[in-house]
Design an enzyme around this catalytic site. Structure first.
Site, mmCIF file in Angstrom:
data_model
loop_
_atom_site.group_PDB
_atom_site.id
_atom_site.type_symbol
_atom_site.label_atom_id
_atom_site.label_comp_id
_atom_site.label_asym_id
_atom_site.label_seq_id
_atom_site.Cartn_x
_atom_site.Cartn_y
_atom_site.Cartn_z
ATOM 1 N N LYS A 64 72.086 17.322 20.936
ATOM 2 C CA LYS A 64 72.127 15.869 21.119
ATOM 3 C C LYS A 64 71.017 15.394 22.064
ATOM 4 C CE LYS A 64 75.561 15.374 24.877
ATOM 5 N NZ LYS A 64 74.716 14.647 25.814
ATOM 6 N N ASP A 65 70.390 16.328 22.781
ATOM 7 C CA ASP A 65 69.330 15.970 23.730
ATOM 8 C C ASP A 65 67.937 16.301 23.210
ATOM 9 O OD1 ASP A 65 71.172 15.074 25.641
ATOM 10 O OD2 ASP A 65 71.486 17.105 26.389
ATOM 11 N N ARG A 110 74.888 4.727 23.745
ATOM 12 C CA ARG A 110 75.894 4.808 22.680
ATOM 13 C C ARG A 110 77.284 4.615 23.253
ATOM 14 N NH1 ARG A 110 79.466 8.721 21.524
ATOM 15 N NH2 ARG A 110 78.425 10.188 22.920
ATOM 16 N N ARG A 111 77.625 5.398 24.270
ATOM 17 C CA ARG A 111 78.962 5.284 24.856
ATOM 18 C C ARG A 111 79.193 3.892 25.430
ATOM 19 N NH1 ARG A 111 78.170 11.110 27.595
ATOM 20 N NH2 ARG A 111 79.094 12.419 25.971
ATOM 21 N N ARG A 128 74.661 9.394 36.370
ATOM 22 C CA ARG A 128 73.987 10.638 35.982
ATOM 23 C C ARG A 128 74.342 11.728 36.980
ATOM 24 N NH1 ARG A 128 68.500 11.458 34.900
ATOM 25 N NH2 ARG A 128 69.419 13.219 33.821
ATOM 26 N N ARG A 134 79.295 14.065 39.063
ATOM 27 C CA ARG A 134 79.999 12.955 38.408
ATOM 28 C C ARG A 134 81.474 12.910 38.795
ATOM 29 N NH1 ARG A 134 77.303 12.190 32.389
ATOM 30 N NH2 ARG A 134 75.272 13.072 32.892
ATOM 31 N N CYS A 220 65.934 6.260 23.145
ATOM 32 C CA CYS A 220 67.139 6.523 23.930
ATOM 33 C C CYS A 220 67.919 5.250 24.245
ATOM 34 C CB CYS A 220 66.771 7.221 25.230
ATOM 35 S SG CYS A 220 66.571 9.002 25.032
#
Length: 286
Positions: A64-65, A110-111, A128, A134, A220
């Site tokens: 995904k990255d 997206r989220r 981040r 986190r 992105c």
């Protein structure tokens, strides 16, 4: 994981595959969204340089990255069996259970868009750092909740943290949950060795998702969800593109034979053609 898979597949002794740890720009810069400082290339450029120079034989990526446009000198030769593709919500039992105006930490467009589509009252806070960072920010009350990839949590031995969000509620990012292994296109020996650990269903699914994302031409900053399931040599692809605030959304699906990723590309172009300006402006192809 990649080294162990290769050693098992080739009956090599443990430790035969040397792991070279490379710290990427994406690891080093923790205070800004990736989209503001170079996008997904921040996760790959240092690994690409080592590979091209011959310092390594292969690079291991979280798919995904990885940018959808890759250098011709490099080849995605294998993908390991895919893990859980879902996101996990940490800090609440469900999206509906979040208090009105709750702060949710994420750096993923997206989220953020998907959350705001479901709950326009939420406040998105750029978030981040590694898992420990986190969780510490969440514990300190900087946010009320956050979202993380289930696959990453599982690989860190934290798979029980939070609750999974069904893909019917939030489609994952293209390639989420998949580990890819890349080598030089002219390194035929490594290509052959990596082929022994390639999971064909994962590879087919991720390639379809990436073909869709590539045809969109976004960055992105562009909220994209995509998930492909493989059944009996057929790809079932579900996709969505959203405006940054989640107010506008285009969703669709397609079925096609494995390997016929032109259908995924055509779907992307059709969706963009029918999307409102709030979505089209986020994609170069629009």
């Amino acid at each position: 994981m990649a080294a162990a898979a290769l050693e098992v597949a080739h009956h090599w002794l443990g430790g035969r595959v040397e792991t070279v740890v490379i710290k990427t720009s994406g690891d080093k810069v923790q205070d800004r969204p990736l989209a503001d400082i170079g996008g997904k290339a921040l996760w790959t450029k240092e690994l690409d340089a080592a590979l091209v120079k011959g310092e390594t034989h292969a690079s291991v990526h979280s798919m995904k990255d990885v940018e959808t446009e890759r250098p011709a000198a490099l080849c995605l030769a294998a993908m390991l069996p895919r893990a859980d593709v879902r996101d996990r919500l940490i800090g609440a039992e469900s999206i509906e259970a979040l208090k009105h105006g709750a702060k949710v930490g994420t750096s993923s467009p997206r989220r953020a868009a998907q959350l705001l589509r479901l709950r326009p009252d939420l406040e998105i806070v750029i978030f981040r750092g590694n898992l420990g960072t986190r969780l510490a920010k969440l514990e300190a009350g900087e946010v009320d909740a956050t979202l993380l990839a289930a696959a990453g949590l599982e690989r860190l031995g934290q798979g029980s943290i939070g609750v999974p969000i069904p893909i019917d509620v939030m489609l994952p990012a293209p390639g989420q949950g998949a580990i890819g292994i890349e080598c030089r296109s002219d390194d035929h020996e490594t290509l052959s060795q990596l082929g022994r650990v390639n999971d064909h269903q994962t590879s087919a699914a991720v390639r379809a998702e990436r073909a869709f994302a590539r045809a969109l031409g976004g960055s992105c900053h562009s909220p994209v969800g995509a998930y492909a399931a493989i059944k009996a040599n057929e790809v079932y692809l579900r996709v969505e593109i959203l405006s940054e605030d989640g107010k506008d959304r285009i969703a669709d699906e397609a079925r096609f034979r494995v390997g016929d990723d032109t259908k995924a590309e055509a779907l992307a172009k059709s969706m963009l053609a029918n999307a409102p300006a709030s979505i089209r402006r986020l994609f170069a192809a629009g």
